[in-house]
Design a protein around this motif. Structure first.
Motif, PDB file in Angstrom:
ATOM      1  N   TYR A   1       0.842  -1.203   0.000  1.00  0.00           N
ATOM      2  CA  TYR A   1       0.000   0.000   0.000  1.00  0.00           C
ATOM      3  C   TYR A   1       0.872   1.246   0.000  1.00  0.00           C
ATOM      4  CZ  TYR A   1      -3.816  -3.116   1.438  1.00  0.00           C
ATOM      5  OH  TYR A   1      -4.751  -4.112   1.505  1.00  0.00           O
TER       6      TYR A   1
ATOM      7  N   GLN B   1      -4.021   3.162  -0.589  1.00  0.00           N
ATOM      8  CA  GLN B   1      -4.369   2.490  -1.847  1.00  0.00           C
ATOM      9  C   GLN B   1      -3.390   1.351  -2.126  1.00  0.00           C
ATOM     10  OE1 GLN B   1      -3.852   5.931  -4.268  1.00  0.00           O
ATOM     11  NE2 GLN B   1      -5.971   6.638  -4.042  1.00  0.00           N
TER      12      GLN B   1
ATOM     13  N   THR C   1      -0.995  -0.764  -4.180  1.00  0.00           N
ATOM     14  CA  THR C   1      -0.177  -0.474  -5.355  1.00  0.00           C
ATOM     15  C   THR C   1       0.422  -1.736  -5.974  1.00  0.00           C
ATOM     16  OG1 THR C   1       1.759  -0.083  -3.934  1.00  0.00           O
ATOM     17  CG2 THR C   1       0.397   1.829  -4.513  1.00  0.00           C
TER      18      THR C   1
ATOM     19  N   SER D   1      -7.791   3.708   6.661  1.00  0.00           N
ATOM     20  CA  SER D   1      -7.905   3.439   5.224  1.00  0.00           C
ATOM     21  C   SER D   1      -7.478   2.019   4.864  1.00  0.00           C
ATOM     22  CB  SER D   1      -7.078   4.453   4.420  1.00  0.00           C
ATOM     23  OG  SER D   1      -5.690   4.273   4.665  1.00  0.00           O
TER      24      SER D   1
END
Length: 206
Positions: free
Chosen positions: A7, A12, A14, A145
């Motif tokens: 991440y 996010q 990757t 997140s």
């Protein structure tokens, strides 16, 4: 070889990467992990407890009553353990609870803990685990997140901004790759590691 997701600091994904099977792919040895956790907790104990034996309690120098003829049990001091304000039997005294665990057992326990986390899918790799400023909100947002609650965060070296940002978040522990603790790994839900720190772990413990 076990694989993990990678991440960024925005939370996010990757990509993915493979882990070293010699460190993250062994069969977890539960007795070794138990021994390491017991050793860690024992070494954390202060051992400063101290109470008074009957020889150390103030007073009690005079015999409470004569030896015979009162109908009561014979007593020599009002500071004997059976008396209120008396001394303590086998009173605890300051001592050192720490002991040394075999190096091979410690290494096996650490590999077992890491392998158990890898097998359960609780290892998350972050590419560049850094913060520009000390901001608990930013650190909390990053952890949310990636859906990490109780977790241990590993950096290659001491990242002051990360440490200060995470210290007020309940259940989050920060440490470096060379000072890993089996207790912290087992006690955490997620093992969040910087990509550079992961390389250090694999180099040191492989």
């Amino acid at each position: 070889m076990p694989t993990v997701k990678v991440y960024n600091m925005a939370g996010q994904q990757t990509g993915e990467m493979e882990l070293n099977a010699a460190v993250f792919g062994i069969e977890p040895n539960v007795p070794a992990m138990h021994a390491a956790v017991k050793n860690y907790l024992a070494n954390c104990r202060q051992g400063t407890q101290s109470t008074l034996t009957r020889s150390e309690v103030r007073g009690g120098g005079i015999k409470p009553w004569r030896q015979k003829g009162t109908g009561r049990a014979r007593q020599g001091s009002t500071r004997a353990p059976q008396w209120t304000h008396g001394g303590i039997v086998f009173a605890p005294k300051p001592r050192d609870y720490s002991y040394v665990l075999n190096k091979k057992v410690k290494r096996l326990a650490l590999k077992s803990a890491l392998s158990a986390k890898a097998a359960s899918g609780d290892i998350l790799v972050v590419d560049g685990l850094k913060l520009d400023e000390v901001k608990t909100k930013a650190m909390k947002g990053f952890l949310d997140s990636i859906q990490a609650g109780k977790s241990v965060v590993i950096t290659p070296e001491v990242e002051k901004n990360v440490v200060l940002s995470a210290r007020n978040i309940p259940g989050v522990v920060t440490t470096t790759a060379k000072v890993l603790s089996v207790y912290d790994i087992v006690n955490a839900g997620k093992f969040i590691v910087d990509k550079a720190a992961l390389a250090v772990i694999e180099e040191v413990f492989a």
